[in-house]
Write an enzyme that holds these catalytic residues in place. Structure first.
Site, mmCIF file in Angstrom:
data_model
loop_
_atom_site.group_PDB
_atom_site.id
_atom_site.type_symbol
_atom_site.label_atom_id
_atom_site.label_comp_id
_atom_site.label_asym_id
_atom_site.label_seq_id
_atom_site.Cartn_x
_atom_site.Cartn_y
_atom_site.Cartn_z
ATOM 1 N N GLU A 58 1.568 -0.616 -5.082
ATOM 2 C CA GLU A 58 0.654 0.487 -5.377
ATOM 3 C C GLU A 58 1.427 1.794 -5.509
ATOM 4 O O GLU A 58 1.985 2.293 -4.526
ATOM 5 C CB GLU A 58 -0.401 0.657 -4.286
ATOM 6 C CG GLU A 58 -1.451 1.668 -4.737
ATOM 7 C CD GLU A 58 -2.156 2.429 -3.624
ATOM 8 O OE1 GLU A 58 -3.270 2.900 -3.857
ATOM 9 O OE2 GLU A 58 -1.580 2.582 -2.524
ATOM 10 N N ASP B 115 0.809 -1.213 0.000
ATOM 11 C CA ASP B 115 0.000 0.000 0.000
ATOM 12 C C ASP B 115 0.852 1.278 0.000
ATOM 13 O O ASP B 115 1.852 1.362 0.712
ATOM 14 C CB ASP B 115 -0.851 -0.029 1.275
ATOM 15 C CG ASP B 115 -1.733 1.189 1.423
ATOM 16 O OD1 ASP B 115 -2.741 1.243 0.702
ATOM 17 O OD2 ASP B 115 -1.422 2.063 2.251
#
Ligand code: GLC
Length: 588
Positions: free
Chosen positions: A309, A236
């Site tokens: 990401e 993330d």
């Protein structure tokens, strides 16, 4: 482990405006079927656990719910599913604020439920990937509490600063840095009498990656979940991990204005040259890759993968693949279809978007294609609901890895979430006038299974976000039995299993007024996607773009939902009439 570095785009021919040959293909290597590691042609499927399936009637999805729906994942051909965070969390950012990296949020289940999910998934040949959130924790994490209390070993676990004084002697934040969810990235902590950095919500303090103990702790997190059987991690908010080093006085520089907006609270007011995209972050990803590879060497099993990401510029993104000496992540997410196109894009934009990634990707690496996720509006809402099949067909015919956000296979659309119903901090930190610009709730409405209560998501009609009323038509049960987006998607998934789509070359380009053509070929066999991007009919000559090299006879293999063409019908390549938004996969 993969033994063969043919697994690449070697031999892939890109044909947009000028034909480019990537790598040299030794003809002798093509005669044998090349090897690919499991992930290189995999179909990844993102589950947002809170919205997938509720097993206990509390209106919130959970792990047992996911386990009960694994057969659906098999039905739609999924290889591996990545789950948005399921860890203990006060849910300030719906799980991206982690209070305990080693345990499961009660409303989602417990570690036994997780073990059961892994066991059941693996028994069906499915892999499970977890979201790893390295940049920040929750302010309710024990590490943060210890850091607030300056407990030994935790003093510098987060990024702390005394702040500055303004002309009147009032305390002000250390600099102008902004959080992603509007407003200053610095929050005063009364107890410690210092500001802490939070690049996301106030309740998401940034971990300090310049502290080796933080780096070691986060590696423990990875190993802990590898021990519990995960096949890898979606990582993330990667670009945020490191900030620029403080100067000798412990200060951090202001970021320059971007000129994009006058809204001083909007994160895009600044150019994030000191808080994102630092070189140390790339090296950190290489370290995580090494950890995964070492784990596999010691414990065996299939390759564990990293999905990164990042919405950064492509030159930075490509570094995550690794360099000449060091392996990076297998899958730095390709967000080009999210960043560079929408329903107003000119048709040739579609080809340009494909080219952006393929041209930049280092030789020997595997491309991937992401159309949507839980942070974006639904694909059908962004590109237009008439293009739902087109987008799924593009994604599936392109080489490499496909990544689907749950519900895109059904053509789920944005839910209409009012200000009062909003849950997402990105919306709630704004105001009723502008929240639509920031909210991510519309793509997070419950998954639409059938026409029963709450679309079959829950037995409870009060779900955490309201169900999209279009569930009466758009749902799995309905779409299984009709000409539907789901069935087009499933046929595309079947096609992805062929050698042509696994190993074939790619040529792509435009014909007619706005028809995108993507051709994949392997050992003389071709599949050709022909997609009329425009809302007007067009009759095209497929051989007019000589670079695509289309000749001979072609038959319809997969038509889009509204196409009138029959499977198996021969088409006239010199004069192919396409309806508005019609898409066809043709076979030679
Ligand atoms: C990522 C997640 C997003 C989250 C943010 C902070 O972008 O996808 O949902 O809010 O990171 O963790």
């Amino acid at each position: 482990m993969k033994s063969f570095l043919f697994l690449t785009l070697s031999g892939i021919i890109l044909s947009l405006w000028s034909p480019v040959v990537l790598g040299c293909q030794n003809p002798s290597t093509v005669t044998n079927t090349p090897q690919k590691d499991w992930w290189e042609t995999a179909q990844f499927y993102q589950i947002y656990p809170r919205s997938f399936k509720d097993s206990n009637g509390d209106g919130i999805g959970d792990l047992k719910g996911i386990t009960s729906k694994l057969d659906y994942l098999k039905e739609i051909g999924v290889t591996a599913t990545w789950l948005s965070p399921i860890y203990k969390s006060p849910m300030a950012d719906f799980g991206y604020d982690i209070a305990d990296f080693f345990d499961i949020q009660d409303e989602y289940g417990n570690l036994d439920d997780f073990a059961e999910l892994i066991k059941e998934a693996n028994s069906k040949g499915l892999k499970v990937i977890l979201d790893f959130v390295p940049n920040h924790s929750s302010d309710e994490n024990v590490w943060f509490k210890k850091s607030v209390a300056r407990e030994r070993g935790y003093e510098d676990f987060y990024v702390w600063h005394d702040g500055k004084k303004d002309a009147n002697g009032n305390r002000i934040p250390p600099n102008n840095w902004l959080q992603a969810f509007r407003g200053s990235a610095w929050e005063w902590n009364e107890q410690r009498q210092q500001y802490y950095l939070h690049q996301f919500a106030v309740k998401q303090p940034d971990l300090n990656y310049r502290n080796p103990e933080v780096v070691a702790q986060m590696k423990r997190v990875l190993t802990y979940w590898l021990d519990r059987g995960v096949a890898g991690f979606r990582i993330d908010a990667v670009p945020w991990c490191f900030e620029v080093k403080a100067d000798e006085n412990g200060n951090y520089p202001d970021e320059p204005l971007s000129g994009f907006t006058d809204d001083k609270d909007d994160s895009s007011y600044l150019r994030h040259i000191y808080t994102q995209d630092q070189p140390e972050t790339v090296d950190m990803v290489y370290q995580w890759r090494k950890l995964l590879d070492d784990y596999q060497r010691i414990h065996g099993g299939d390759t564990r993968v990293l999905l990164i990401e990042t919405y950064s510029g492509l030159d930075y993104v490509m570094q995550f693949y690794g360099n000449k000496t060091t392996q990076g992540a297998q899958i730095p997410f390709n967000f080009q279809f999210i960043l560079n196109g929408n329903k107003d894009s000119e048709p040739k934009r579609y080809a340009e978007i494909i080219k952006m990634w393929l041209d930049k990707m280092p030789a020997g690496k595997t491309p991937n294609w992401v159309m949507g996720n839980h942070d974006q509006r639904r694909v059908g809402s962004r590109y237009g609901k008439e293009r739902i099949d087109i987008m799924n067909m593009i994604q599936m015919i392109l080489p490499g890895v496909s990544i689907t956000y749950m519900g895109e296979e059904l053509g789920m659309l944005d839910g209409d979430i009012t200000w009062e119903q909003s849950k997402d901090p990105a919306a709630c930190n704004s105001n009723p006038q502008i929240f639509q610009k920031f909210t991510r709730d519309p793509a997070r409405t419950p998954f639409q299974w059938d026409t029963s209560t709450a679309a079959g998501f829950s037995t409870n009609p009060n779900t955490w976000l309201p169900v999209n009323p279009n569930y009466v038509d758009v749902n799995v049960q309905n779409e299984r039995n009709t000409k539907s987006h789901l069935n087009v998607y499933k046929q595309m998934v079947e096609l992805r299993k062929t050698d042509v789509l696994k190993f074939g070359t790619i040529q792509y380009g435009m014909v007619g007024n706005g028809v995108l053509v993507i051709k994949r070929t392997y050992k003389g066999k071709s599949y050709v996607l022909v997609a009329n991007i425009l809302g007007t009919p067009d009759t095209v000559n497929l051989s007019s773009n000589t670079r695509l090299n289309i000749s001979g006879s072609l038959r319809v293999k997969i038509p889009s939902v509204d196409s009138m063409k029959q499977v198996g019908a021969s088409i006239n390549i010199a004069q192919l009439a396409l309806q508005q938004y019609e898409a066809l996969v043709l076979e030679s």
